[in-house]
Design a protein around this motif. Structure first.
Motif, short mmCIF file in Angstrom:
data_model
loop_
_atom_site.label_atom_id
_atom_site.label_comp_id
_atom_site.label_asym_id
_atom_site.label_seq_id
_atom_site.Cartn_x
_atom_site.Cartn_y
_atom_site.Cartn_z
N PRO A 17 0.78 -1.31 0.05
CA PRO A 17 -0.02 -0.20 0.16
C PRO A 17 0.95 1.30 0.08
O PRO A 17 0.43 2.22 -0.77
CB PRO A 17 -0.64 -0.24 1.38
CG PRO A 17 -0.90 -1.58 1.51
CD PRO A 17 0.26 -2.25 1.08
N VAL A 18 1.90 1.56 0.92
CA VAL A 18 2.80 2.63 0.81
C VAL A 18 3.44 2.87 -0.31
O VAL A 18 3.59 3.91 -0.94
CB VAL A 18 3.67 2.45 2.07
CG1 VAL A 18 4.71 3.64 2.21
CG2 VAL A 18 2.98 2.42 3.32
N GLU A 19 3.85 1.71 -1.05
CA GLU A 19 4.63 1.90 -2.31
C GLU A 19 3.67 2.48 -3.51
O GLU A 19 4.02 2.98 -4.18
CB GLU A 19 5.27 0.55 -2.73
CG GLU A 19 6.54 0.22 -1.76
CD GLU A 19 6.92 -1.27 -2.19
OE1 GLU A 19 6.34 -1.80 -3.21
OE2 GLU A 19 7.92 -1.63 -1.42
N SER A 20 2.31 1.61 -3.25
CA SER A 20 1.46 1.96 -4.21
C SER A 20 0.98 3.42 -4.14
O SER A 20 0.84 4.23 -5.37
CB SER A 20 0.10 1.20 -3.86
OG SER A 20 0.38 -0.22 -4.08
N ILE A 21 0.69 4.10 -2.87
CA ILE A 21 0.47 5.52 -2.98
C ILE A 21 1.65 6.28 -3.28
O ILE A 21 1.27 7.52 -3.97
CB ILE A 21 0.06 5.63 -1.34
CG1 ILE A 21 -1.34 5.15 -1.07
CG2 ILE A 21 -0.11 7.23 -1.32
CD1 ILE A 21 -1.37 5.14 0.36
N ALA A 22 2.78 5.93 -2.87
CA ALA A 22 4.14 6.62 -3.43
C ALA A 22 4.03 6.87 -5.03
O ALA A 22 4.73 7.76 -5.56
CB ALA A 22 5.48 5.98 -2.96
N LEU A 23 3.77 5.71 -5.72
CA LEU A 23 4.10 5.30 -7.29
C LEU A 23 2.75 6.67 -7.77
O LEU A 23 3.20 7.12 -8.80
CB LEU A 23 3.62 3.97 -7.33
CG LEU A 23 5.05 3.11 -7.32
CD1 LEU A 23 4.47 1.58 -7.66
CD2 LEU A 23 6.25 3.79 -8.28
N ILE A 24 1.60 6.40 -7.17
CA ILE A 24 0.55 7.14 -7.58
C ILE A 24 0.99 8.82 -7.47
O ILE A 24 0.88 9.49 -8.42
CB ILE A 24 -0.62 6.92 -6.88
CG1 ILE A 24 -1.26 5.59 -7.11
CG2 ILE A 24 -1.90 8.01 -7.32
CD1 ILE A 24 -2.44 5.19 -6.58
N LEU A 25 1.35 8.97 -6.20
CA LEU A 25 1.80 10.55 -6.20
C LEU A 25 3.08 11.13 -7.00
O LEU A 25 3.14 12.22 -7.77
CB LEU A 25 2.25 10.81 -4.64
CG LEU A 25 2.63 12.15 -4.20
CD1 LEU A 25 1.53 12.98 -4.47
CD2 LEU A 25 2.94 12.11 -2.80
N LEU A 26 4.23 10.05 -7.17
CA LEU A 26 5.23 10.37 -7.98
C LEU A 26 4.92 10.58 -9.30
O LEU A 26 5.08 11.27 -10.12
CB LEU A 26 6.14 9.29 -7.90
CG LEU A 26 7.51 9.42 -8.63
CD1 LEU A 26 8.41 10.38 -8.22
CD2 LEU A 26 8.42 8.05 -8.79
N GLY A 27 3.81 9.74 -9.84
CA GLY A 27 3.36 9.79 -11.31
C GLY A 27 2.64 11.19 -11.46
O GLY A 27 2.68 11.75 -12.66
N ALA A 28 1.95 11.34 -10.57
CA ALA A 28 1.29 12.59 -10.59
C ALA A 28 1.87 14.02 -10.61
O ALA A 28 1.80 14.98 -11.34
CB ALA A 28 0.13 12.79 -9.52
N LEU A 29 2.77 14.06 -9.64
CA LEU A 29 4.02 15.03 -9.57
C LEU A 29 4.70 15.14 -11.10
O LEU A 29 4.75 16.34 -11.59
CB LEU A 29 5.01 14.94 -8.45
CG LEU A 29 4.57 15.11 -6.92
CD1 LEU A 29 5.48 14.65 -6.15
CD2 LEU A 29 4.19 16.53 -6.87
#
Length: 259
Positions: A17-29
């Motif tokens: 979950p933490v990695e998933s959220i980090a990937l979503i945020l990184l992609g969005a940024l």
């Protein structure tokens, strides 16, 4: 936070979950930054990251949601540069291409999808690099512009990549930085807004998407604002170098991990 994280892990993600959220945020940024910088590019930047954590259908629709949000954020700042007569031939055929792309989305193979996106990223970057010093051409007129718009609409409905073909075409035409930006932004906003409606009709606005968007949109807004600030300060040369580097890296990584 445990509830949303559990939902993310079980329903749309294949990593922690933490990695998933980090990937979503990184992609969005990253996607927001490139969109703010260039007036396009959320899909070709963010999709390569989001596909590691999201299913293709969720990732593609998330690209459209974040693209529209980023475009609306910076549109008032470039409104004075927009030439309706220049962008109009792209928009109508592009709108016709959206349902074609949306239909194709349901039958896309995950591996082929990733390889195709990676190839498009690299092709775009190489095309822009090779054509930087070539003489602008005007053949085809508005008919050629319309075909490019149709292709952009298909890619927009498929994966939120409506900006790829018009961006390469702008290089061939030799348009100025301001002209390119206005073309990309108005075309993308028109096509992707319609694509978002098409995705909603097709039932692609799911709970998984809403959850992913809740994590992605804050990053999109921050990235878009930062990218636009940099856009106002960059020379044409530096502007192109940054975009090409981002696209090449994303494309190579996608292909490398799926061969």
């Amino acid at each position: 936070m445990a509830g949303p994280c559990r939902l993310v892990k079980c329903r749309i993600m294949h990593v922690e979950p933490v990695e998933s959220i980090a990937l979503i945020l990184l992609g969005a940024l990253a996607g927001g930054f490139v969109s703010g910088l260039a007036g396009f590019g959320t899909g070709i930047t963010a999709l390569g990251i989001w596909l590691y954590a999201l299913s293709p259908s969720v990732a593609a629709t998330l690209v459209i949601v974040c693209s529209v949000s980023a475009q609306l954020q910076t549109l008032p700042k470039i409104w004075h540069t927009i030439e309706i007569r220049r962008v109009a031939p792209f928009i109508i055929p592009g709108l016709l291409g959206i349902p074609i792309g949306t239909t194709l989305l349901a039958s896309v193979d995950v591996r082929v999808f990733k390889l195709t996106i990676g190839g498009l990223l690299i092709a775009f970057a190489l095309h822009a690099l090779v054509n930087r010093s070539k003489r602008a051409i005007s053949w085809g007129g508005r008919i050629a512009d319309a075909w490019v718009g149709l292709g952009g609409g298909i890619l927009g409905g498929l994966a939120g990549l409506s900006g790829v073909l018009p961006t390469m075409w702008a290089d061939v035409r030799g348009w100025s930085k301001a002209q390119r930006r206005s073309i990309f932004q108005v075309f993308n906003l028109s096509i992707l807004s319609a694509a978002l409606v098409a995705h909603a009709i097709a039932g692609l606005i799911t709970r998984d998407l809403v959850l992913a968007a809740a994590f992605a949109l804050p990053g999109t807004f921050v990235g878009s604002w930062t990218g636009y600030v940099l856009y106002t300060r960059l020379s044409d040369k530096r502007f192109k170098e940054i975009i090409l580097a981002l696209l090449c890296i994303s494309g190579v990584l996608l292909i490398w991990t799926n061969i």
